[in-house]
Scaffold this active site. Structure first.
Site, PDB file in Angstrom:
ATOM      1  N   THR A 134       2.062  -3.270 -12.771  1.00 54.60           N
ATOM      2  CA  THR A 134       1.742  -3.843 -11.602  1.00 54.60           C
ATOM      3  C   THR A 134       0.235  -4.042 -11.370  1.00 54.60           C
ATOM      4  O   THR A 134      -0.400  -3.491 -12.128  1.00 54.60           O
ATOM      5  CB  THR A 134       2.061  -3.090 -10.403  1.00 54.60           C
ATOM      6  OG1 THR A 134       1.406  -3.441  -9.222  1.00 54.60           O
ATOM      7  CG2 THR A 134       1.997  -1.536 -10.491  1.00 54.60           C
ATOM      8  N   ASP A 135      -0.135  -5.090 -10.405  1.00 52.66           N
ATOM      9  CA  ASP A 135      -1.584  -5.427 -10.202  1.00 52.66           C
ATOM     10  C   ASP A 135      -2.418  -3.914  -9.592  1.00 52.66           C
ATOM     11  O   ASP A 135      -3.558  -4.015  -9.244  1.00 52.66           O
ATOM     12  CB  ASP A 135      -1.877  -6.575  -9.571  1.00 52.66           C
ATOM     13  CG  ASP A 135      -1.194  -6.837  -8.318  1.00 52.66           C
ATOM     14  OD1 ASP A 135      -0.443  -5.816  -7.760  1.00 52.66           O
ATOM     15  OD2 ASP A 135      -1.422  -7.968  -7.768  1.00 52.66           O
ATOM     16  N   GLU A 136      -1.312  -3.419  -8.815  1.00 53.87           N
ATOM     17  CA  GLU A 136      -1.679  -2.030  -8.035  1.00 53.87           C
ATOM     18  C   GLU A 136      -2.449  -1.018  -8.592  1.00 53.87           C
ATOM     19  O   GLU A 136      -3.389  -0.350  -7.911  1.00 53.87           O
ATOM     20  CB  GLU A 136      -0.957  -1.665  -7.099  1.00 53.87           C
ATOM     21  CG  GLU A 136       0.036  -2.559  -6.332  1.00 53.87           C
ATOM     22  CD  GLU A 136       1.131  -2.209  -5.469  1.00 53.87           C
ATOM     23  OE1 GLU A 136       0.949  -1.061  -5.101  1.00 53.87           O
ATOM     24  OE2 GLU A 136       2.086  -3.032  -5.049  1.00 53.87           O
ATOM     25  N   TYR A 159       2.220   5.802  -6.080  1.00 51.27           N
ATOM     26  CA  TYR A 159       2.882   4.840  -6.944  1.00 51.27           C
ATOM     27  C   TYR A 159       2.039   4.222  -7.914  1.00 51.27           C
ATOM     28  O   TYR A 159       2.411   3.947  -8.948  1.00 51.27           O
ATOM     29  CB  TYR A 159       3.468   3.612  -6.090  1.00 51.27           C
ATOM     30  CG  TYR A 159       3.924   2.553  -6.772  1.00 51.27           C
ATOM     31  CD1 TYR A 159       4.997   2.548  -7.812  1.00 51.27           C
ATOM     32  CD2 TYR A 159       3.357   1.061  -6.801  1.00 51.27           C
ATOM     33  CE1 TYR A 159       5.266   1.307  -8.594  1.00 51.27           C
ATOM     34  CE2 TYR A 159       3.693   0.109  -7.158  1.00 51.27           C
ATOM     35  CZ  TYR A 159       4.789   0.388  -8.006  1.00 51.27           C
ATOM     36  OH  TYR A 159       4.979  -0.993  -8.829  1.00 51.27           O
ATOM     37  N   LYS A 163       2.079   4.457 -12.369  1.00 49.05           N
ATOM     38  CA  LYS A 163       2.145   3.289 -13.002  1.00 49.05           C
ATOM     39  C   LYS A 163       0.770   3.248 -13.999  1.00 49.05           C
ATOM     40  O   LYS A 163       1.023   2.978 -15.202  1.00 49.05           O
ATOM     41  CB  LYS A 163       2.186   1.943 -12.301  1.00 49.05           C
ATOM     42  CG  LYS A 163       3.376   1.773 -11.461  1.00 49.05           C
ATOM     43  CD  LYS A 163       4.785   1.809 -12.023  1.00 49.05           C
ATOM     44  CE  LYS A 163       4.821   0.388 -13.146  1.00 49.05           C
ATOM     45  NZ  LYS A 163       6.059   0.412 -13.572  1.00 49.05           N
TER      46      LYS A 163
HETATM   47  P1  NAD Z   1      13.691  -1.495  -8.126  1.00 53.69           P
HETATM   48  O1  NAD Z   1      13.181  -0.423  -7.395  1.00 53.69           O
HETATM   49  O2  NAD Z   1      14.202  -2.773  -7.507  1.00 53.69           O
HETATM   50  O3  NAD Z   1      14.549  -1.252  -9.453  1.00 53.69           O
HETATM   51  C1  NAD Z   1      14.166  -0.098 -10.216  1.00 53.69           C
HETATM   52  C2  NAD Z   1      15.413   0.256 -10.995  1.00 53.69           C
HETATM   53  O4  NAD Z   1      15.027   1.276 -11.791  1.00 53.69           O
HETATM   54  C3  NAD Z   1      16.695   0.473 -10.321  1.00 53.69           C
HETATM   55  O5  NAD Z   1      17.910  -0.270 -10.712  1.00 53.69           O
HETATM   56  C4  NAD Z   1      16.629   1.947 -10.349  1.00 53.69           C
HETATM   57  O6  NAD Z   1      18.121   2.292 -10.441  1.00 53.69           O
HETATM   58  C5  NAD Z   1      16.117   2.094 -11.833  1.00 53.69           C
HETATM   59  N1  NAD Z   1      15.809   3.516 -12.236  1.00 53.69           N
HETATM   60  C6  NAD Z   1      14.910   4.160 -11.365  1.00 53.69           C
HETATM   61  N2  NAD Z   1      14.799   5.346 -11.877  1.00 53.69           N
HETATM   62  C7  NAD Z   1      15.367   5.430 -12.975  1.00 53.69           C
HETATM   63  C8  NAD Z   1      15.466   6.434 -14.160  1.00 53.69           C
HETATM   64  N3  NAD Z   1      14.717   7.498 -13.933  1.00 53.69           N
HETATM   65  N4  NAD Z   1      15.959   6.136 -15.163  1.00 53.69           N
HETATM   66  C9  NAD Z   1      16.746   4.720 -15.363  1.00 53.69           C
HETATM   67  N5  NAD Z   1      16.649   3.945 -14.194  1.00 53.69           N
HETATM   68  C10 NAD Z   1      15.859   4.253 -12.976  1.00 53.69           C
HETATM   69  O7  NAD Z   1      12.412  -2.157  -8.733  1.00 53.69           O
HETATM   70  P2  NAD Z   1      11.744  -3.695  -9.055  1.00 53.69           P
HETATM   71  O8  NAD Z   1      10.980  -3.977  -7.824  1.00 53.69           O
HETATM   72  O9  NAD Z   1      12.786  -4.455  -9.867  1.00 53.69           O
HETATM   73  O10 NAD Z   1      10.375  -3.281 -10.071  1.00 53.69           O
HETATM   74  C11 NAD Z   1      10.789  -3.287 -11.417  1.00 53.69           C
HETATM   75  C12 NAD Z   1       9.544  -2.952 -12.402  1.00 53.69           C
HETATM   76  O11 NAD Z   1       8.430  -3.938 -11.962  1.00 53.69           O
HETATM   77  C13 NAD Z   1       8.774  -1.494 -11.992  1.00 53.69           C
HETATM   78  O12 NAD Z   1       8.514  -0.874 -13.214  1.00 53.69           O
HETATM   79  C14 NAD Z   1       7.524  -1.855 -11.097  1.00 53.69           C
HETATM   80  O13 NAD Z   1       6.753  -1.093 -11.139  1.00 53.69           O
HETATM   81  C15 NAD Z   1       7.491  -3.301 -11.717  1.00 53.69           C
HETATM   82  N6  NAD Z   1       6.838  -4.404 -10.777  1.00 53.69           N
HETATM   83  C16 NAD Z   1       7.130  -4.489  -9.418  1.00 53.69           C
HETATM   84  C17 NAD Z   1       6.764  -5.434  -8.559  1.00 53.69           C
HETATM   85  C18 NAD Z   1       7.362  -5.963  -7.301  1.00 53.69           C
HETATM   86  O14 NAD Z   1       6.857  -6.553  -6.389  1.00 53.69           O
HETATM   87  N7  NAD Z   1       8.442  -5.469  -7.106  1.00 53.69           N
HETATM   88  C19 NAD Z   1       5.602  -6.127  -9.076  1.00 53.69           C
HETATM   89  C20 NAD Z   1       4.926  -5.712 -10.213  1.00 53.69           C
HETATM   90  C21 NAD Z   1       5.517  -4.944 -11.060  1.00 53.69           C
HETATM   91  P1  TYD Z   2       5.554  -3.721   0.026  1.00 50.65           P
HETATM   92  O1  TYD Z   2       6.667  -4.916  -0.078  1.00 50.65           O
HETATM   93  O2  TYD Z   2       5.782  -2.593   0.291  1.00 50.65           O
HETATM   94  O3  TYD Z   2       4.597  -3.840  -1.196  1.00 50.65           O
HETATM   95  P2  TYD Z   2       3.391  -3.146  -1.820  1.00 50.65           P
HETATM   96  O4  TYD Z   2       3.006  -2.089  -0.894  1.00 50.65           O
HETATM   97  O5  TYD Z   2       3.767  -2.818  -3.298  1.00 50.65           O
HETATM   98  O6  TYD Z   2       2.285  -4.511  -1.659  1.00 50.65           O
HETATM   99  O7  TYD Z   2       4.650  -4.161   1.077  1.00 50.65           O
HETATM  100  C1  TYD Z   2       3.735  -5.453   1.079  1.00 50.65           C
HETATM  101  C2  TYD Z   2       2.693  -5.558   2.278  1.00 50.65           C
HETATM  102  O8  TYD Z   2       3.604  -5.558   3.483  1.00 50.65           O
HETATM  103  C3  TYD Z   2       1.820  -3.993   2.422  1.00 50.65           C
HETATM  104  O9  TYD Z   2       0.475  -4.580   2.651  1.00 50.65           O
HETATM  105  C4  TYD Z   2       2.443  -3.318   3.363  1.00 50.65           C
HETATM  106  C5  TYD Z   2       3.073  -4.275   4.373  1.00 50.65           C
HETATM  107  N1  TYD Z   2       4.311  -3.826   5.099  1.00 50.65           N
HETATM  108  C6  TYD Z   2       4.366  -4.031   6.410  1.00 50.65           C
HETATM  109  O10 TYD Z   2       3.466  -4.285   7.095  1.00 50.65           O
HETATM  110  N2  TYD Z   2       5.557  -3.717   7.080  1.00 50.65           N
HETATM  111  C7  TYD Z   2       6.548  -3.165   6.303  1.00 50.65           C
HETATM  112  O11 TYD Z   2       7.560  -2.859   7.146  1.00 50.65           O
HETATM  113  C8  TYD Z   2       6.706  -2.951   5.010  1.00 50.65           C
HETATM  114  C9  TYD Z   2       7.628  -2.446   3.996  1.00 50.65           C
HETATM  115  C10 TYD Z   2       5.313  -3.538   4.269  1.00 50.65           C
END
Ligand code: NAD
Ligand code: TYD
Length: 360
Positions: A134-136, A159, A163
Site C-alpha cells: 500500500t501507499d500507506e 496497519y 505492511k
Molecule cells: P480484504 O480485507 O478485503 O481481504 C483480505 C483477504 O485475506 C480475505 O479474504 C481474508 O480472509 C484473507 N486473510 C486474512 N488473514 C489471512 C490469513 N492469516 N491467512 C490467509 N488468508 C487471510 O483486503 P483487500 O482490500 O482485498 O486487500 C488485499 C491486499 O491489498 C492487502 O495486502 C492490502 O494490504 C493490499 N492493499 C489494499 C488496498 C485497498 O484499498 N483495499 C490498497 C492497497 C493495497
Molecule cells: P478507509 O476506507 O478505512 O481506507 P484507509 O484508511 O486505508 O485510507 O478510509 C478512507 C478514508 O475515509 C480515511 O481518511 C478515513 C475516512 N473514513 C471516514 O471518514 N468514515 C468512515 O466511516 C470510514 C470507514 C473512513
C-alpha cells in the site's frame, strides 16, 4: 521479457482485491491457480462465485508453515501473488496483534516457503513472488507532493507499520537469498465486493438503508482512488513484466477529499434510487476523528508508466455509479458478508463517536 506463470498461488483470493485478481488470472488462462485464504470476517467464498470452479481453493492460514510448504511441494508453484492481510486501519487502531501475525509473520512464512522451494541448485525456471502493498507505508503528505518508490518509509498506523515491515522482509529476501520478488504499492481501491466497513462501501450501504454517514473529523483528508479491476491489471503487469527486486507504485491520479467523496456517493445513491435530491446528504454526520489520521496519500506512478505503459482504464466519473448500483443490486451479498463479528466491530467502533466530530 515477459514471464508466463503456469502454477500460481494467490493468497487472500476470497477478499476484495484478491477475488478481482483471481478473475484476472483466470481470464489470462493460467493453467493452475491455487487460492489460499483463511476466510476471516473479510474473506468470503461468494466473492469467487463464477471463478471458484476454475481454481483449487484451500481454506487455510498463511501462518501455517506446514500447510504452506505442503502446497509448494504439491503444486510446484512458479509464482505467487500475495494479498492475504489484515487490511482495515480502524481495526489496527483497536488491536494490532492480528496485523503483526498475518501481515508480518504470515508474509515471512510465505517467503520462507518460496525460498526453500525455489532454491534447488538445478532450477533455472523463471519465478516471481509479487507482494501486494500500500501507499500507506510512506506515511502522510501535506497538500502537495507525491510518493515515489524512493520515498522513505514512515508508516503511521499499526496497519501501515505491519505492511511496511512485510515489505522490508520481502526486500531482505531478495537481497539475501535472491528471491525474485516484486513489491507493488497502490492507493485506495473501490469497486464491487469491498467489505462495507471501508469508506466507499460503508457510505453506499448506509445511504441505501437510510443510516447516518459517519465522516471522521471534518472530512478534509485526501485519498487517491483506483478501481479494483485496474489494481488487478496492475498486479498482472507486475507479475508478468516486473523486474525482480523492484518495487512499483500504481496510482490513478484521482484524488478527492473524504467529504467530497461522501457527498458524491450520497448524490449517486439518490440518483440510482430515485430519491429526492439531497436526501442522503442529510445523513452526513461528523464524528470523532481517527487517531493519527493521515492527511493525504498521493502516488507518483511514473516508474510503472515507463516500465509497463501503466494507465488505469476506469475513472470515478465513469465507473463510480456502476459500483453504487452493484451494492444496490447485491443486498444478499451485503447481508452474507455482515457476519456477527463484523457487526460487533461496527457497533463498538462507532459507539460514542457521534457528536464529537468537526462542524461542516
Ligand atoms: P480484504 O480485507 O478485503 O481481504 C483480505 C483477504 O485475506 C480475505 O479474504 C481474508 O480472509 C484473507 N486473510 C486474512 N488473514 C489471512 C490469513 N492469516 N491467512 C490467509 N488468508 C487471510 O483486503 P483487500 O482490500 O482485498 O486487500 C488485499 C491486499 O491489498 C492487502 O495486502 C492490502 O494490504 C493490499 N492493499 C489494499 C488496498 C485497498 O484499498 N483495499 C490498497 C492497497 C493495497
Ligand atoms: P478507509 O476506507 O478505512 O481506507 P484507509 O484508511 O486505508 O485510507 O478510509 C478512507 C478514508 O475515509 C480515511 O481518511 C478515513 C475516512 N473514513 C471516514 O471518514 N468514515 C468512515 O466511516 C470510514 C470507514 C473512513
Amino acid at each position: 521479457m515477459t514471464f508466463t506463470p503456469t502454477s500460481l498461488l494467490i493468497t487472500g483470493g476470497a477478499g476484495f482485491i484478491g477475488s478481482s485478481t483471481v478473475r484476472r488470472a483466470v481470464a489470462a488462462g493460467v493453467s493452475k491457480i491455487v487460492v489460499l485464504d483463511a476466510l476471516t470476517y473479510a474473506g468470503h467464498r461468494i466473492n469467487l462465485g463464477d471463478v471458484m470452479s476454475a481454481v483449487t481453493f484451500v481454506h487455510g492460514n498463511i501462518c501455517d508453515a506446514a500447510l504452506v510448504n505442503g502446497l509448494f511441494a504439491q503444486h510446484a508453484f512458479d509464482s505467487v501473488i500475495h494479498l492475504a492481510a489484515e487490511t482495515h486501519v480502524d481495526r489496527s487502531i483497536e488491536s494490532a496483534a492480528e496485523f503483526v501475525q498475518t501481515n508480518v509473520v504470515g508474509t515471512l512464512t510465505l517467503l520462507d516457503a518460496s525460498m526453500r522451494a525455489w532454491a534447488a541448485p538445478n532450477a533455472n525456471t523463471e519465478r516471481r513472488f509479487v507482494h501486494v502493498s500500500t501507499d500507506e507505508v510512506y506515511g502522510s503528505l501535506g497538500p502537495t507532493g507525491h510518493f515515489t518508490e524512493s520515498t522513505a518509509y514512515a508508516p503511521n498506523s499499526p496497519y501501515a507499520a505491519s505492511k511496511a515491515s512485510s515489505d522490508l522482509l520481502v526486500r531482505s529476501f531478495h537481497r539475501t537469498y535472491g528471491l525474485p520478488t516484486v513489491v507493488t504499492n497502490t492507493c485506495n481501491n473501490y469497486g464491487p465486493r469491498q467489505l462495507p466497513e471501508k469508506l466507499i462501501p460503508l457510505m453506499i450501504a448506509h445511504a441505501l438503508s437510510g443510516k447516518k454517514l459517519p465522516v471522521y473529523g471534518k472530512g478534509a483528508q485526501v485519498r487517491e482512488w483506483l478501481h479494483v479491476d485496474d489494481h488487478a491489471d496492475s498486479l498482472w503487469l507486475a507479475l508478468t513484466q516486473g523486474a525482480a527486486g523492484e518495487s512499483y507504485n500504481f496510482g490513478s491520479g484521482e484524488e478527492t477529499d473524504n467529504l467530497r467523496m461522501v457527498e458524491r456517493l450520497a448524490d449517486t445513491v439518490d440518483e440510482v434510487s430515485g430519491n429526492p435530491k439531497g436526501m442522503s446528504r442529510a445523513l452526513i454526520t461528523f464524528v470523532e476523528d481517527r487517531k493519527g489520521h493521515d492527511f493525504r496519500y498521493a502516488i507518483d506512478s511514473s516508474k510503472a508508466k515507463a516500465a509497463f505503459g501503466w494507465q488505469p482504464k476506469r475513472t470515478l466519473a465513469h465507473d463510480l455509479r456502476a459500483v453504487v448500483e452493484w451494492y444496490r443490486d447485491n443486498e444478499e451479498w451485503c447481508r452474507l458478508v455482515s457476519s456477527d463479528e463484523h457487526s460487533r466491530f461496527q457497533a463498538a467502533y462507532y459507539k460514542d463517536r457521534e457528536g464529537t466530530g468537526g462542524a461542516k
